[in-house]
Design a protein around this motif. Structure first.
Motif, short mmCIF file in Angstrom:
data_model
loop_
_atom_site.label_atom_id
_atom_site.label_comp_id
_atom_site.label_asym_id
_atom_site.label_seq_id
_atom_site.Cartn_x
_atom_site.Cartn_y
_atom_site.Cartn_z
N LEU A 107 0.82 -1.21 0.00
CA LEU A 107 0.00 0.00 0.00
C LEU A 107 0.86 1.27 0.00
O LEU A 107 1.86 1.34 0.71
CB LEU A 107 -0.91 0.02 1.23
N ALA A 108 0.43 2.21 -0.79
CA ALA A 108 1.08 3.53 -0.78
C ALA A 108 0.49 4.36 0.36
O ALA A 108 -0.63 4.11 0.83
CB ALA A 108 0.85 4.23 -2.11
N GLU A 109 1.25 5.35 0.82
CA GLU A 109 0.74 6.22 1.87
C GLU A 109 -0.39 7.10 1.33
O GLU A 109 -0.25 7.73 0.28
CB GLU A 109 1.88 7.10 2.40
N ALA A 110 -1.50 7.10 2.03
CA ALA A 110 -2.64 7.93 1.63
C ALA A 110 -2.34 9.40 1.91
O ALA A 110 -1.69 9.73 2.90
CB ALA A 110 -3.90 7.50 2.37
N ARG A 111 -2.81 10.29 1.01
CA ARG A 111 -2.63 11.72 1.26
C ARG A 111 -3.70 12.25 2.21
O ARG A 111 -3.43 13.07 3.06
CB ARG A 111 -2.67 12.49 -0.06
N ARG A 112 -4.94 11.74 2.03
CA ARG A 112 -6.05 12.20 2.87
C ARG A 112 -6.96 11.03 3.20
O ARG A 112 -7.18 10.15 2.38
CB ARG A 112 -6.88 13.28 2.16
N VAL A 113 -7.48 11.05 4.40
CA VAL A 113 -8.48 10.07 4.83
C VAL A 113 -9.59 10.83 5.54
O VAL A 113 -9.34 11.57 6.49
CB VAL A 113 -7.88 9.01 5.78
#
Length: 669
Positions: A76-82
């Motif tokens: 998984l890539a790091e999410a920018r926004r959640v």
């Protein structure tokens, strides 16, 4: 890989360790299960084909106990926004981000956030729903992830970052992994530029057909990052071929057939090739034939290049490593001290920290850590402060480092000795020389560069047995923050041709993998005697292998070599000349001041009738090993006298001195 779902209680899924290794997750990681993603670790399960999911993970996955489900490794890539809904406005974005650090999230998931309240620090749990994840519908909550309640205005206030970047100061993780690899990156860029050029330069210049480059290095050293960065420089697209779930030749052939048909300019990156090419691989022979076809096909296609990634070229068949279509092998070293310091800086750039952070100390204490291990340590430390919204301190991080098993430990991590020079009795001159030769160059190499000299790369300790040679080097490893490998000279000798030389290469490779490190060859005279005097031809070959490693024909990295012997005259002269084991330190029998220091720092309690002055005088001619044996015998005398004894008396010491004589008087050598 298919698993049967059983009920678990842990927030982290549990599965069989062997099957996790087959998935390419020997230390655990993120997987896709049903309609969600979750973390999984090895644990006790009813059967190898079982995966244990807690109630929340079951609901998020849309599964029931007893279902059969495909579990797939998910990088998984790091999410920018959640975005989260359901918690009202009581939880701020800072607390949400800390609480969910390291958690895989998928749109539609339910997540639990804990918060403390009251004077007693009671906690409450709030269940929230993931309503949006950017830029994809799933990702990993990392240091650069903005987590916010639905309807919050903070999302609109955040300035968009360029693709691949996150807000905050300091390097990104990819930049940290590439630090210090400018030469390797330039070499990779040159090869990819040549092979993917618009004018098909190899054919235009009449060069031999080439498929690509063999890229070696342990997991987490930056192989993917260096391929991606080099490809970006030359304007080529990377097509990565995953081999973790390839169990049949047909599966490998199918994936490679698709890869060679991607439009150029492109780079086909086949990583973890050793997973299907090792000695214990299920179809090693067929794999070699398929890879030969693959290399031939890539070499025939213009604007197409391949990079084969592996932890070690020695694990691949010779048909691949000696192929003229792979004329270049590029080795990426594991993260060294400087790169680990940058990785910690990158991982902590958005985390609230105190003023006491020492990235150098964190790097020294994390020998054997890959980039993923550094991130795991930061997440672990962040969990310690998440409930009280505090700041991360050096102690938090050092504690977290101690709880993380280094990924590179599988290559032989070595020891991290727990005591330093404070436990070394006297020997002030020896400790000073060791500090100058080893610690200075590991911590302050500019001392040597200012004067235009190369720092010493090896030391030989010599002197009578039992004088503390091994003990003082263990203390040195602790002071330097280095991994410690101790090798008995005779341990590496093998009657089979080539095995001893390979053992020498492997021990140096393990030391390089967890640098900074100290390689300590005890009884080095047995491993590297004067050539020509022995009837054993193996030792002559071993001496040649040692000289090759120490001369830097294969880059040693931040590895310091120390040998110890009772007889310096028995060691091959070529090994102890300048540039190799050039610093010679003599450790003789301890003088009175050293014996006094030994008794002062010992752990055995003395009774009031014990005179240290008399004890020092009575132990003239004793080595440190003799002193340790004598003190052990005195303690046993005390226990024989009284099973509940808590101290050693003068009479106990007198009996011990009668029984334990110096090795020289007892006929020892």
């Amino acid at each position: 890989m298919r698993f049967i779902v059983k009920a678990g209680t842990d927030p982290i899924a549990r599965a069989d360790a062997t099957l996790l290794s087959a998935l390419g997750l020997p230390g655990g990681g993120a997987v896709k299960v049903g309609r969600t993603h979750c973390r999984v670790s090895a644990g006790e399960v009813p059967s190898p084909s079982t995966i244990l999911l807690g109630p929340i993970a079951l609901a998020n996955a849309g599964l029931n106990v007893g279902d059969t489900v495909d579990v797939v490794r998910a990088p998984l890539a790091e999410a920018r926004r959640v975005e989260l809904s359901g918690g009202g406005s009581t939880l701020d974005t800072r607390h949400l981000s800390r609480s969910l650090q390291g958690l895989p999230v998928t749109v539609g998931d339910t997540v639990v956030v804990s918060a403390s309240y009251g004077d007693r620090g009671d906690t409450t749990e709030t269940r929230l729903q993931v309503t949006a994840v950017e830029p994809a519908t799933f990702g990993l909550v990392g240091n650069g992830t903005l987590v916010y309640p639905a309807g919050s205005t903070i999302a609109a206030e955040v300035v968009e970052q360029p693709e691949g970047a996150v807000a905050g100061e300091g390097p990104t993780t990819a930049e940290a992994l590439l630090a210090g690899l400018a030469t390797e990156l330039d070499l990779m860029t040159g090869w990819l530029s040549l092979l993917t050029s618009a004018g098909d330069l190899p054919a235009a210049w009449g060069l031999p057909k080439v498929a690509g480059v063999l890229l070696t290095g342990p997991a987490g050293c930056g192989k993917s990052e260096i391929v991606a960065s080099a490809a970006e420089r030359v304007g080529a697209k990377v097509h990565e071929v995953s081999l973790e779930l390839v169990f049949k030749p047909e599966g490998l052939l199918d994936r490679l057939e698709k890869a060679v048909n991607v439009p150029g300019p492109a780079v086909v990156f086949v990583d973890r090739l050793d997973a299907i090419a090792g000695d214990d691989a299920m179809f090693r022979t067929q794999m070699a034939a398929i890879m030969r076809w693959f290399l031939d096909t890539v070499a025939e296609k213009p604007r197409l290049a391949c990079v084969l990634g592996t932890s070690s070229a020695t694990r691949l068949p010779e048909a691949i490593t000696s192929s003229p279509l792979l004329p270049r092998t590029l080795t990426i070293p594991p993260p060294d001290t400087a790169r680990r310091a940058l990785l910690f800086e990158a991982a902590l750039r958005r985390v609230p920290t105190g003023d006491d952070l020492d990235y150098g100390q964190l790097a020294n204490r994390s020998a054997g850590f890959s980039g993923a291990d550094v991130l795991a340590a930061v997440v672990q430390a962040s969990a310690m402060i998440a409930t009280n919204a505090g700041t991360l301190t050096q102690d938090h991080l050092l504690g977290a480092i101690g709880e993380i098993t280094p990924s590179l430990g599988s290559t032989g991590l070595g020891e991290m000795p727990t005591s330093g020079f404070e436990q070394v009795a006297n020997l002030e001159e020896v400790k000073q020389r060791l500090t100058e030769s080893v610690i200075w160059q590991m911590r302050e190499p500019e001392r040597f560069s200012r004067l235009g000299i190369e720092p010493p790369r090896g030391i030989l300790l010599y002197g009578p047995p039992g004088t503390g040679k091994t003990f003082v080097i263990r203390a040195l490893a602790h002071e330097a923050g280095a991994a410690f490998f101790t090798v008995k000279g005779a341990e590496l000798l093998d009657k089979w041709v080539g095995e001893s030389e390979r053992a020498v290469r492997e021990i140096f490779a393990r030391a390089r993998a967890v640098a900074p490190s100290i390689l300590f060859f005890d009884e080095i005279d047995a491993l590297a005697p004067v050539r020509g005097r022995s009837t054993n031809n193996v030792t002559d070959s071993v001496v040649a292998a040692l000289l090759t490693e120490m001369d830097g024909v294969t880059e040693r990295g931040n590895v310091f070599v120390i040998g110890a012997t009772n007889r310096r005259d028995l060691v091959d002269p070529a090994l102890i000349r300048a540039g190799r084991l050039e610093t010679h330190l003599y450790l003789g029998l301890p003088e009175a001041s050293a014996r006094r220091a030994f008794f002062d720092i010992g752990d055995i309690p003395f009774a009031g009738d014990v005179s240290i002055d008399r004890l020092v005088e009575a132990t003239e001619g004793y080595s440190f090993a003799d002193l340790s044996g004598m003190m052990r015998e005195a303690a046993l005398q005390a226990l024989r006298r009284d099973s509940k004894a808590i101290e050693v008396t003068n009479n106990d010491l007198d009996k011990a001195l009668e029984n334990i004589l110096p090795a020289t008087e007892a006929g020892g050598g």
